[in-house]
Design an enzyme around this catalytic site. Sequence first.
Site, PDB file in Angstrom:
ATOM      1  NE  ARG A  51      -2.725   0.626   3.454  1.00 38.57           N
ATOM      2  CZ  ARG A  51      -2.118   0.729   4.415  1.00 38.57           C
ATOM      3  NH1 ARG A  51      -1.261   2.220   4.469  1.00 38.57           N
ATOM      4  NH2 ARG A  51      -1.684   0.435   5.619  1.00 38.57           N
ATOM      5  CE1 TYR A 105     -13.004  13.092 -16.756  1.00 40.47           C
ATOM      6  CE2 TYR A 105     -12.833  13.155 -14.571  1.00 40.47           C
ATOM      7  CZ  TYR A 105     -12.888  12.410 -15.325  1.00 40.47           C
ATOM      8  OH  TYR A 105     -13.345  11.509 -15.385  1.00 40.47           O
ATOM      9  CG  ASP A 177      -5.922  16.884 -15.349  1.00 43.38           C
ATOM     10  OD1 ASP A 177      -5.396  16.376 -16.163  1.00 43.38           O
ATOM     11  OD2 ASP A 177      -7.071  16.263 -14.903  1.00 43.38           O
ATOM     12  CE  LYS A 202      -9.651   8.830 -18.632  1.00 39.76           C
ATOM     13  NZ  LYS A 202      -9.786  10.261 -18.029  1.00 39.76           N
TER      14      LYS A 202
END
Length: 389
Positions: A51, A105, A177, A202
């Site tokens: 983690r 977004y 971003d 993406k």
Amino acid sequence: MKDHLKSMDTRLIHAGEPRPRVKGAVVMPIFQSANFEDGGGEDYSSVRYIRLNNTPNHQVLHAKLADLEGAEDALVTSSGMAAISTTLLTVLKPGDHVLMQDGLYGGTHELARHDLPGLGIQVDFVDADDPSSWESMVRPQTRAVYVESMTNPLLKVGDLPAVAAFARRHNLVSMIDNTFPSPVGFRPLEHGFTLVLHSATKYLNGHSDLVAGAVCGPADLIRAIRHRVNHYGGSLDPHACFLLQRGMKTLAVRLRHQSASAMALAEMLEAHPLVDRVHYPGLASHADHQRAATLFQGHYSAMLSFDLRGDNRTVDAFLKNLNLAVVAPSLGAVESLVTLPARTSHIGLPPEERARIGIGDGLVRVSVGLEGRDDLVEDFRQALDGVMP
Ligand SMILES: *Cc1c(COP(=O)(O)O)cnc(C)c1O
């Protein structure tokens, strides 16, 4: 040759890769192990546990991403939204204020509109085209500014260097971003931004087969964000790390081909009688063409949108006529994808509000894939010709 002088193509393949290679393996193996033998390090982050995002697969990706964005350090996360939310919640605390670009977004916009205020963080939405108008909005509590390199779905490009300069002047953390252009098209840190964020789902991965995110920036801030990821839990699995690393190696080749196809498609669409307007920064007719030409050095992205003339029946018939492009959400894949923002990403807005921001019922967004350029252009042409009145 100094590493930073090498081309993006070379760095995508070689940056961050282990030397010597692991057991001689040319391709980095997957370390699918939740824990590693270790006597403990200097702090919790150095405990060798899955983690904590520190398996060999994470380490290679962090080094590669930092190299590509020209950052001191980088961190991968379980999704783009995990990178965005964890970064915002690291930089901002209750009582703070942040300026965010209008039309972000959808996930980020909702987070800013609904979740941040609930946590005592105030948000003002601003026009990234005109950072000088922001001066009057800065408060003693303002800590950060947040923008995107290109907006979805109209591909607007804000005055990004002015945004970074504004943030520096006011001692604010500037976040961007950079999902749409990717570091192949634009490297925001070179223009003075503090932190770069990605939905690696993406273009970075490029094959629509995983979900991941990333944040790159100064070592001290990345350390603070890593500390939050460790606690909030948005870590990336090593198998997804492996896939992302594999996908990234072809990023430059993919984007070059996809952008050139996007340009060819945009030109065909612009000349078609059934198309009102094409939104592609590579076209001289796009309002931000000059700015994109300067900032993105010819990489105008593989995203475009266009306004189809006609009613909903025409739009539906056009989508049905497409043989290659798949009608599906998301972007950046090898398959060309088509969506109707009015029915997907912006369905939550009232029709008048959608019309105000330029998202009509006939607006079609295209994520240009890797199909043969002529095949793709021809597919759109025949789909349009087929619905001509
Ligand atoms: C998809 C996307 C996100 C969210 O990323 P996920 O990986 O889906 O969490 C953020 N920003 C942009 C620009 C995106 O396209």
